[in-house]
Write a protein that holds these residues in place. Structure first.
Motif, PDB file in Angstrom:
ATOM      1  N   LEU A 148       0.841  -1.177   0.000  1.00  0.00           N
ATOM      2  CA  LEU A 148       0.000   0.000   0.000  1.00  0.00           C
ATOM      3  C   LEU A 148       0.882   1.234   0.000  1.00  0.00           C
ATOM      4  O   LEU A 148       1.901   1.268   0.696  1.00  0.00           O
ATOM      5  CB  LEU A 148      -0.897   0.018   1.244  1.00  0.00           C
ATOM      6  N   VAL A 149       0.496   2.228  -0.774  1.00  0.00           N
ATOM      7  CA  VAL A 149       1.216   3.493  -0.805  1.00  0.00           C
ATOM      8  C   VAL A 149       0.446   4.469   0.071  1.00  0.00           C
ATOM      9  O   VAL A 149      -0.772   4.620  -0.071  1.00  0.00           O
ATOM     10  CB  VAL A 149       1.314   4.045  -2.246  1.00  0.00           C
ATOM     11  N   PHE A 150       1.153   5.123   0.998  1.00  0.00           N
ATOM     12  CA  PHE A 150       0.550   6.122   1.870  1.00  0.00           C
ATOM     13  C   PHE A 150       0.662   7.481   1.190  1.00  0.00           C
ATOM     14  O   PHE A 150       1.755   7.894   0.788  1.00  0.00           O
ATOM     15  CB  PHE A 150       1.286   6.153   3.220  1.00  0.00           C
ATOM     16  N   LEU A 151      -0.464   8.152   1.040  1.00  0.00           N
ATOM     17  CA  LEU A 151      -0.476   9.455   0.377  1.00  0.00           C
ATOM     18  C   LEU A 151      -1.203  10.482   1.230  1.00  0.00           C
ATOM     19  O   LEU A 151      -2.316  10.228   1.694  1.00  0.00           O
ATOM     20  CB  LEU A 151      -1.170   9.362  -0.986  1.00  0.00           C
ATOM     21  N   LYS A 152      -0.582  11.613   1.430  1.00  0.00           N
ATOM     22  CA  LYS A 152      -1.221  12.736   2.124  1.00  0.00           C
ATOM     23  C   LYS A 152      -2.132  13.422   1.114  1.00  0.00           C
ATOM     24  O   LYS A 152      -1.750  13.613  -0.034  1.00  0.00           O
ATOM     25  CB  LYS A 152      -0.185  13.726   2.649  1.00  0.00           C
ATOM     26  N   VAL A 153      -3.305  13.816   1.541  1.00  0.00           N
ATOM     27  CA  VAL A 153      -4.228  14.520   0.669  1.00  0.00           C
ATOM     28  C   VAL A 153      -3.854  15.990   0.678  1.00  0.00           C
ATOM     29  O   VAL A 153      -3.750  16.606   1.743  1.00  0.00           O
ATOM     30  CB  VAL A 153      -5.692  14.324   1.132  1.00  0.00           C
ATOM     31  N   GLN A 154      -3.616  16.517  -0.501  1.00  0.00           N
ATOM     32  CA  GLN A 154      -3.247  17.927  -0.629  1.00  0.00           C
ATOM     33  C   GLN A 154      -4.508  18.770  -0.636  1.00  0.00           C
ATOM     34  O   GLN A 154      -5.463  18.452  -1.335  1.00  0.00           O
ATOM     35  CB  GLN A 154      -2.456  18.174  -1.925  1.00  0.00           C
ATOM     36  N   ASP A 155      -4.514  19.837   0.150  1.00  0.00           N
ATOM     37  CA  ASP A 155      -5.651  20.760   0.186  1.00  0.00           C
ATOM     38  C   ASP A 155      -5.574  21.643  -1.044  1.00  0.00           C
ATOM     39  O   ASP A 155      -4.687  22.478  -1.163  1.00  0.00           O
ATOM     40  CB  ASP A 155      -5.601  21.610   1.471  1.00  0.00           C
ATOM     41  N   THR A 156      -6.529  21.484  -1.974  1.00  0.00           N
ATOM     42  CA  THR A 156      -6.479  22.224  -3.234  1.00  0.00           C
ATOM     43  C   THR A 156      -6.696  23.709  -3.051  1.00  0.00           C
ATOM     44  O   THR A 156      -6.265  24.507  -3.861  1.00  0.00           O
ATOM     45  CB  THR A 156      -7.531  21.678  -4.229  1.00  0.00           C
ATOM     46  N   GLU A 157      -7.350  24.138  -1.952  1.00  0.00           N
ATOM     47  CA  GLU A 157      -7.573  25.564  -1.709  1.00  0.00           C
ATOM     48  C   GLU A 157      -6.292  26.288  -1.366  1.00  0.00           C
ATOM     49  O   GLU A 157      -6.141  27.461  -1.600  1.00  0.00           O
ATOM     50  CB  GLU A 157      -8.606  25.764  -0.598  1.00  0.00           C
ATOM     51  N   GLU A 158      -5.336  25.578  -0.761  1.00  0.00           N
ATOM     52  CA  GLU A 158      -4.088  26.205  -0.358  1.00  0.00           C
ATOM     53  C   GLU A 158      -3.042  26.167  -1.464  1.00  0.00           C
ATOM     54  O   GLU A 158      -2.018  26.812  -1.373  1.00  0.00           O
ATOM     55  CB  GLU A 158      -3.507  25.487   0.887  1.00  0.00           C
ATOM     56  N   ALA A 159      -3.278  25.396  -2.502  1.00  0.00           N
ATOM     57  CA  ALA A 159      -2.306  25.280  -3.589  1.00  0.00           C
ATOM     58  C   ALA A 159      -2.244  26.587  -4.378  1.00  0.00           C
ATOM     59  O   ALA A 159      -3.277  27.191  -4.636  1.00  0.00           O
ATOM     60  CB  ALA A 159      -2.659  24.131  -4.521  1.00  0.00           C
ATOM     61  N   PRO A 160      -1.045  27.069  -4.770  1.00  0.00           N
ATOM     62  CA  PRO A 160      -0.954  28.325  -5.511  1.00  0.00           C
ATOM     63  C   PRO A 160      -1.434  28.172  -6.940  1.00  0.00           C
ATOM     64  O   PRO A 160      -1.441  27.171  -7.522  1.00  0.00           O
ATOM     65  CB  PRO A 160       0.538  28.648  -5.496  1.00  0.00           C
TER      66      PRO A 160
END
Length: 160
Positions: A148-160
């Motif tokens: 299993l690959v562990f992935l953090k969910v990126q908050d799209t609102e904070e992305a530039p």
């Protein structure tokens, strides 16, 4: 493990012939409720799976990268998850290489800690046997045949 009656070599469970001398092994009484031994195999993660459409409140996810449930996504939130071969586990991995109660994943703030629960085959993070460790983005968790690959969910609102 099954010991050879000729050379005493410890063969893997289910082997028909000795890996050392080739002697046919005695058939042991079959027990379906046994965890089979399994060595970790290398995995190189080439592409990062998409986890942008997970349920609201998900802060991370596991994606089954290798094994019978390949492609399955498991959302992680604020609740602890148990992983094992027992159907009552939160993440049910139906294979004899997985212990009934193999490991658990505990959230700790924005981090997740994986803890082995005394499994027979162990819990591996990035190909290293571990009893407990905090997971980082893109870490590989191996439980039996499952990777299993562990992935953090990126908050799209904070992305530039």
């Amino acid at each position: 493990m099954a010991a050879c009656s000729v050379c005493d070599y410890e063969n893997v469970v289910g082997a028909n012939f000795c890996s050392s001398c080739g002697t046919q092994l005695q058939k042991a009484e079959r027990v379906d409720d046994v965890t089979a031994a399994y060595e970790p195999i290398p995995l190189d993660i080439e592409e990062v799976p998409d986890v942008t459409d997970l349920p609201e409140g998900s802060v991370a996810a596991f994606v089954v990268y290798s094994g019978p449930k390949k492609g399955t996504r498991i959302a992680l939130g604020t609740e602890e998850l148990t992983i094992g071969r027992d159907p009552s586990c939160d993440v049910f991995l139906d294979d004899v290489t997985v212990s009934r109660s193999h490991a658990k994943v505990s959230p700790n703030g924005e981090e997740f800690e994986v803890i082995d629960l005394g499994s027979m085959n162990g819990t591996y993070v990035n190909k290293s046997l571990t009893e407990r460790t905090f997971l980082k983005d893109r870490d590989e968790l191996q439980i039996g045949k499952f990777k299993l690959v562990f992935l953090k969910v990126q908050d799209t609102e904070e992305a530039p």
